[in-house]
Design a protein around this motif. Structure first.
Motif, PDB file in Angstrom:
ATOM      1  N   THR A  61       0.823  -1.219   0.000  1.00  0.00           N
ATOM      2  CA  THR A  61       0.000   0.000   0.000  1.00  0.00           C
ATOM      3  C   THR A  61       0.857   1.270   0.000  1.00  0.00           C
ATOM      4  OG1 THR A  61      -0.091  -0.351   2.365  1.00  0.00           O
ATOM      5  CG2 THR A  61      -2.061  -0.937   1.132  1.00  0.00           C
ATOM      6  N   ASP A  62       2.179   1.094   0.244  1.00  0.00           N
ATOM      7  CA  ASP A  62       3.077   2.264   0.244  1.00  0.00           C
ATOM      8  C   ASP A  62       3.638   2.567  -1.152  1.00  0.00           C
ATOM      9  OD1 ASP A  62       2.950   2.875   2.967  1.00  0.00           O
ATOM     10  OD2 ASP A  62       4.398   1.301   3.456  1.00  0.00           O
ATOM     11  N   SER A  63       3.264   1.770  -2.156  1.00  0.00           N
ATOM     12  CA  SER A  63       3.839   1.942  -3.510  1.00  0.00           C
ATOM     13  C   SER A  63       3.779   3.377  -3.995  1.00  0.00           C
ATOM     14  CB  SER A  63       3.093   1.105  -4.539  1.00  0.00           C
ATOM     15  OG  SER A  63       3.106  -0.187  -4.192  1.00  0.00           O
ATOM     16  N   ASP A  64       2.599   3.986  -3.843  1.00  0.00           N
ATOM     17  CA  ASP A  64       2.425   5.353  -4.360  1.00  0.00           C
ATOM     18  C   ASP A  64       3.406   6.322  -3.706  1.00  0.00           C
ATOM     19  OD1 ASP A  64       0.538   4.607  -6.025  1.00  0.00           O
ATOM     20  OD2 ASP A  64      -1.176   5.471  -4.936  1.00  0.00           O
ATOM     21  N   ILE A  65       3.564   6.160  -2.379  1.00  0.00           N
ATOM     22  CA  ILE A  65       4.463   7.092  -1.666  1.00  0.00           C
ATOM     23  C   ILE A  65       5.910   6.841  -2.086  1.00  0.00           C
ATOM     24  CG2 ILE A  65       5.121   8.016   0.575  1.00  0.00           C
ATOM     25  CD1 ILE A  65       2.570   6.730   1.666  1.00  0.00           C
ATOM     26  N   LEU A  66       6.267   5.554  -2.239  1.00  0.00           N
ATOM     27  CA  LEU A  66       7.644   5.253  -2.665  1.00  0.00           C
ATOM     28  C   LEU A  66       7.907   5.846  -4.048  1.00  0.00           C
ATOM     29  CD1 LEU A  66       7.883   1.594  -1.383  1.00  0.00           C
ATOM     30  CD2 LEU A  66       9.330   3.480  -0.651  1.00  0.00           C
ATOM     31  N   LEU A  67       6.904   5.746  -4.934  1.00  0.00           N
ATOM     32  CA  LEU A  67       7.061   6.328  -6.274  1.00  0.00           C
ATOM     33  C   LEU A  67       7.260   7.843  -6.177  1.00  0.00           C
ATOM     34  CD1 LEU A  67       4.385   4.297  -8.255  1.00  0.00           C
ATOM     35  CD2 LEU A  67       6.828   4.380  -8.763  1.00  0.00           C
ATOM     36  N   ARG A  68       6.512   8.460  -5.257  1.00  0.00           N
ATOM     37  CA  ARG A  68       6.650   9.920  -5.090  1.00  0.00           C
ATOM     38  C   ARG A  68       8.024  10.277  -4.544  1.00  0.00           C
ATOM     39  NH1 ARG A  68       1.514  11.506  -1.880  1.00  0.00           N
ATOM     40  NH2 ARG A  68       2.394  13.594  -1.784  1.00  0.00           N
ATOM     41  N   ILE A  69       8.522   9.435  -3.625  1.00  0.00           N
ATOM     42  CA  ILE A  69       9.871   9.682  -3.089  1.00  0.00           C
ATOM     43  C   ILE A  69      10.891   9.618  -4.230  1.00  0.00           C
ATOM     44  CG2 ILE A  69      11.707   8.684  -1.652  1.00  0.00           C
ATOM     45  CD1 ILE A  69       9.608   7.922   0.410  1.00  0.00           C
ATOM     46  N   LYS A  70      10.753   8.592  -5.066  1.00  0.00           N
ATOM     47  CA  LYS A  70      11.710   8.409  -6.175  1.00  0.00           C
ATOM     48  C   LYS A  70      11.644   9.609  -7.128  1.00  0.00           C
ATOM     49  CE  LYS A  70      14.614   6.632  -8.873  1.00  0.00           C
ATOM     50  NZ  LYS A  70      16.018   6.599  -8.480  1.00  0.00           N
ATOM     51  N   GLU A  71      10.413  10.056  -7.369  1.00  0.00           N
ATOM     52  CA  GLU A  71      10.218  11.158  -8.319  1.00  0.00           C
ATOM     53  C   GLU A  71      10.809  12.461  -7.762  1.00  0.00           C
ATOM     54  OE1 GLU A  71       6.281  10.903 -10.243  1.00  0.00           O
ATOM     55  OE2 GLU A  71       6.285  13.053  -9.790  1.00  0.00           O
ATOM     56  N   LYS A  72      10.547  12.698  -6.481  1.00  0.00           N
ATOM     57  CA  LYS A  72      10.969  13.968  -5.889  1.00  0.00           C
ATOM     58  C   LYS A  72      12.456  13.973  -5.515  1.00  0.00           C
ATOM     59  CE  LYS A  72       9.001  17.356  -2.964  1.00  0.00           C
ATOM     60  NZ  LYS A  72       8.643  18.430  -2.962  1.00  0.00           N
ATOM     61  N   PHE A  73      12.983  12.795  -5.177  1.00  0.00           N
ATOM     62  CA  PHE A  73      14.396  12.732  -4.771  1.00  0.00           C
ATOM     63  C   PHE A  73      15.108  11.658  -5.599  1.00  0.00           C
ATOM     64  CE2 PHE A  73      11.636  13.713  -1.159  1.00  0.00           C
ATOM     65  CZ  PHE A  73      12.070  14.995  -0.848  1.00  0.00           C
ATOM     66  N   PRO A  74      15.252  11.875  -6.914  1.00  0.00           N
ATOM     67  CA  PRO A  74      15.756  10.788  -7.776  1.00  0.00           C
ATOM     68  C   PRO A  74      17.174  10.337  -7.420  1.00  0.00           C
ATOM     69  CG  PRO A  74      15.633  12.872  -8.998  1.00  0.00           C
ATOM     70  CD  PRO A  74      14.976  13.105  -7.673  1.00  0.00           C
ATOM     71  N   PHE A  75      17.977  11.206  -6.816  1.00  0.00           N
ATOM     72  CA  PHE A  75      19.365  10.826  -6.529  1.00  0.00           C
ATOM     73  C   PHE A  75      19.620  10.563  -5.036  1.00  0.00           C
ATOM     74  CE2 PHE A  75      19.636  13.446 -10.424  1.00  0.00           C
ATOM     75  CZ  PHE A  75      19.935  12.395 -11.278  1.00  0.00           C
ATOM     76  N   ILE A  91      10.944  -2.923  -2.966  1.00  0.00           N
ATOM     77  CA  ILE A  91      10.896  -1.476  -3.234  1.00  0.00           C
ATOM     78  C   ILE A  91      11.444  -1.133  -4.623  1.00  0.00           C
ATOM     79  CG2 ILE A  91      10.942  -0.693  -0.838  1.00  0.00           C
ATOM     80  CD1 ILE A  91      13.965  -0.144  -1.250  1.00  0.00           C
ATOM     81  N   SER A  92      12.227  -2.046  -5.218  1.00  0.00           N
ATOM     82  CA  SER A  92      12.783  -1.735  -6.542  1.00  0.00           C
ATOM     83  C   SER A  92      11.667  -1.674  -7.593  1.00  0.00           C
ATOM     84  CB  SER A  92      13.864  -2.734  -6.940  1.00  0.00           C
ATOM     85  OG  SER A  92      13.294  -3.990  -7.096  1.00  0.00           O
ATOM     86  N   ASP A  93      10.500  -2.277  -7.284  1.00  0.00           N
ATOM     87  CA  ASP A  93       9.361  -2.144  -8.201  1.00  0.00           C
ATOM     88  C   ASP A  93       8.935  -0.686  -8.312  1.00  0.00           C
ATOM     89  OD1 ASP A  93       9.412  -4.817  -8.511  1.00  0.00           O
ATOM     90  OD2 ASP A  93       7.703  -5.246  -7.199  1.00  0.00           O
ATOM     91  N   CYS A  94       9.274   0.129  -7.323  1.00  0.00           N
ATOM     92  CA  CYS A  94       8.925   1.557  -7.360  1.00  0.00           C
ATOM     93  C   CYS A  94      10.125   2.398  -7.787  1.00  0.00           C
ATOM     94  CB  CYS A  94       8.451   2.026  -5.997  1.00  0.00           C
ATOM     95  SG  CYS A  94       7.070   1.080  -5.400  1.00  0.00           S
ATOM     96  N   GLY A  95      11.138   1.749  -8.327  1.00  0.00           N
ATOM     97  CA  GLY A  95      12.293   2.488  -8.869  1.00  0.00           C
ATOM     98  C   GLY A  95      13.340   2.802  -7.824  1.00  0.00           C
ATOM     99  N   ILE A  96      13.128   2.367  -6.585  1.00  0.00           N
ATOM    100  CA  ILE A  96      14.126   2.675  -5.558  1.00  0.00           C
ATOM    101  C   ILE A  96      15.136   1.538  -5.498  1.00  0.00           C
ATOM    102  CG2 ILE A  96      14.498   3.021  -3.075  1.00  0.00           C
ATOM    103  CD1 ILE A  96      11.968   4.614  -3.018  1.00  0.00           C
ATOM    104  N   GLU A  97      16.347   1.843  -5.915  1.00  0.00           N
ATOM    105  CA  GLU A  97      17.400   0.830  -5.924  1.00  0.00           C
ATOM    106  C   GLU A  97      18.391   1.146  -4.818  1.00  0.00           C
ATOM    107  OE1 GLU A  97      17.327  -1.764  -7.752  1.00  0.00           O
ATOM    108  OE2 GLU A  97      15.916  -1.251  -9.356  1.00  0.00           O
ATOM    109  N   ALA A  98      18.452   0.278  -3.819  1.00  0.00           N
ATOM    110  CA  ALA A  98      19.449   0.489  -2.768  1.00  0.00           C
ATOM    111  C   ALA A  98      20.805   0.056  -3.305  1.00  0.00           C
ATOM    112  CB  ALA A  98      19.069  -0.342  -1.553  1.00  0.00           C
ATOM    113  N   SER A  99      21.856   0.830  -2.988  1.00  0.00           N
ATOM    114  CA  SER A  99      23.171   0.438  -3.517  1.00  0.00           C
ATOM    115  C   SER A  99      23.791  -0.659  -2.663  1.00  0.00           C
ATOM    116  CB  SER A  99      24.096   1.643  -3.607  1.00  0.00           C
ATOM    117  OG  SER A  99      24.338   2.127  -2.323  1.00  0.00           O
TER     118      SER A  99
END
Ligand code: ADP
Length: 371
Positions: A61-75, A91-99
């Motif tokens: 249910t947090d997908s939308d927020i994670l997507l917003r985080i990725k969008e607003k803070f891409p780096f 979380i990588s489904d929402c574009g957040i890739e942990a290094s």
């Protein structure tokens, strides 16, 4: 350093903060959030250098927020913490890739700090590369606009020069001496060569601007049109042309038609005139996510030392009198293919014919900007 820890388990959060506080300097701060939504608010409100995220905390249910985080803070640098169990939601489904991924059971302050610094360095590098890419794209666009504008504006004065040379030739041919006639002729041919070059530059620079959106097109049809446009040359040379069944692709159909047309026309032009009639095969193979098309001929072939040069605009290997041309065809093909997300290469040897290969992604629906 300002670090945000996203961790729903309070006991675990306290342990991690203790580790970090033991090793970070006095100016550094570790903030804690128990949920992804409050983490988003905190990120919006305060400057954060890195995020430590427990992979069990976010839910689907947090997908939308994670997507917003990725969008607003891409780096934003992310370090993921995980227990040995499977995580509930990726979380990588929402574009957040942990290094880095760290096992919570094996944590200590040193490992944590090293991973956070590594993640920050990694993201800085990515953001630098991204900036360089944007800069490259911008300067390519500028260069293209510049070459278009210059060649466009040069056409007018050149047209006057050509007009006056022709007038001179008409009125004064034979009236001066033989040298003068010769000079006029040389001027005339230089002006028309220059006109051809300017038209070619305009043509080349229009490849990225005068375009149609990509659509699903049938390559059999495209190839049919390309061969139809050069049917006179095919007929005159007696060329034998065969082709594989062609797949549908996402492309700008006119541009891909141009690639086929240029390559087949070259195969006819650069045939070994004294020996065989041109035998040309157009084929395609599927290689992973790409179709690799090729045009194979039995012509004069090319020495491998020229393989790079022939794709550069105005670079030709032959005298105009032997094989006429302007040296733009392959440069145009390469630019078109790269815009479609593919690459071009050649396999050839003198006297052994040539095969020109180009790839097109099976499923790319958008234009590629970097050139
Ligand atoms: P042009 O055909 O006007 O010379 P191109 O850009 O199409 O310009 O080709 C550049 C050069 O590459 C040609 O001058 C020729 O030397 C070489 N070339 C291209 N296609 C072939 C081919 N099928 N066989 C042999 N040489 C080729």
């Amino acid at each position: 350093m300002r670090i945000l820890l996203i961790e729903k388990d309070l006991e675990s959060s306290r342990r991690i903060r203790d580790f970090l506080q033991g090793i970070l300097d006095e100016d550094s701060q570790v903030f804690h959030s128990e949920s992804v939504s409050s983490a988003f608010e905190m990120l919006c409100e305060m400057k954060t250098d890195a995020v430590l995220i427990d992979l069990d905390t976010p839910a689907k249910t947090d997908s939308d927020i994670l997507l917003r985080i990725k969008e607003k803070f891409p780096f934003m640098p992310f370090v993921a913490l995980t227990s040995f169990d499977d995580v509930e939601f990726d979380i990588s489904d929402c574009g957040i890739e942990a290094s880095t991924f760290l096992y919570k059971q094996k944590l200590n302050g040193k490992i944590l700090l090293k991973s956070i610094c590594g993640a920050i360095g990694h993201q800085q590098l990515i953001s630098q590369l991204q900036t360089q890419r944007f800069e490259l794209e911008r300067s390519n666009r500028d260069l293209e606009k510049f070459s278009y504008a210059v060649s466009h504006d040069l056409r007018e004065p050149l047209r006057s020069i050509s007009g006056f040379i022709q007038l001179l030739s008409k009125r004064y041919r034979g009236a001066l001496d033989a040298n003068a006639d010769h000079y006029i002729e040389r001027l005339n041919s230089a002006a028309s060569r220059m006109q051809d070059m300017i038209t070619s530059i305009l043509d080349y620079s229009k490849i990225s601007t005068n375009t149609e959106p990509f659509k699903l097109v049938d390559c059999n049809e495209i190839l049919g049109h390309a061969l139809g446009n050069i049917e006179v040359a095919i007929g005159e040379s007696g060329a034998k042309i065969t082709h594989d069944p062609m797949p549908p692709i996402y492309a700008d159909p006119h541009q891909i038609q141009r690639v086929f047309q240029n390559l087949v026309a070259n195969s006819i032009k650069f045939s070994s005139k004294d020996k065989n009639i041109p035998v040309i095969h157009i084929g395609v193979d599927k290689k992973n996510d790409f179709y690799e098309f090729y045009v194979k001929d039995n012509g004069i072939g090319i020495d491998s030392k020229y393989f790079e040069r022939i794709f550069i605009i105005f670079q030709r290997l032959h005298n105009d009198a032997v094989y006429p041309g302007h040296g733009v065809g392959l440069a145009i093909c390469k630019k078109i293919v790269e815009r479609h997300g593919g690459t071009m290469r050649i396999v050839s040897a003198p006297g052994k014919g040539s095969t020109f290969y180009f790839t097109i992604p099976v499923n790319r629906k958008e234009i590629v900007n970097v050139r």
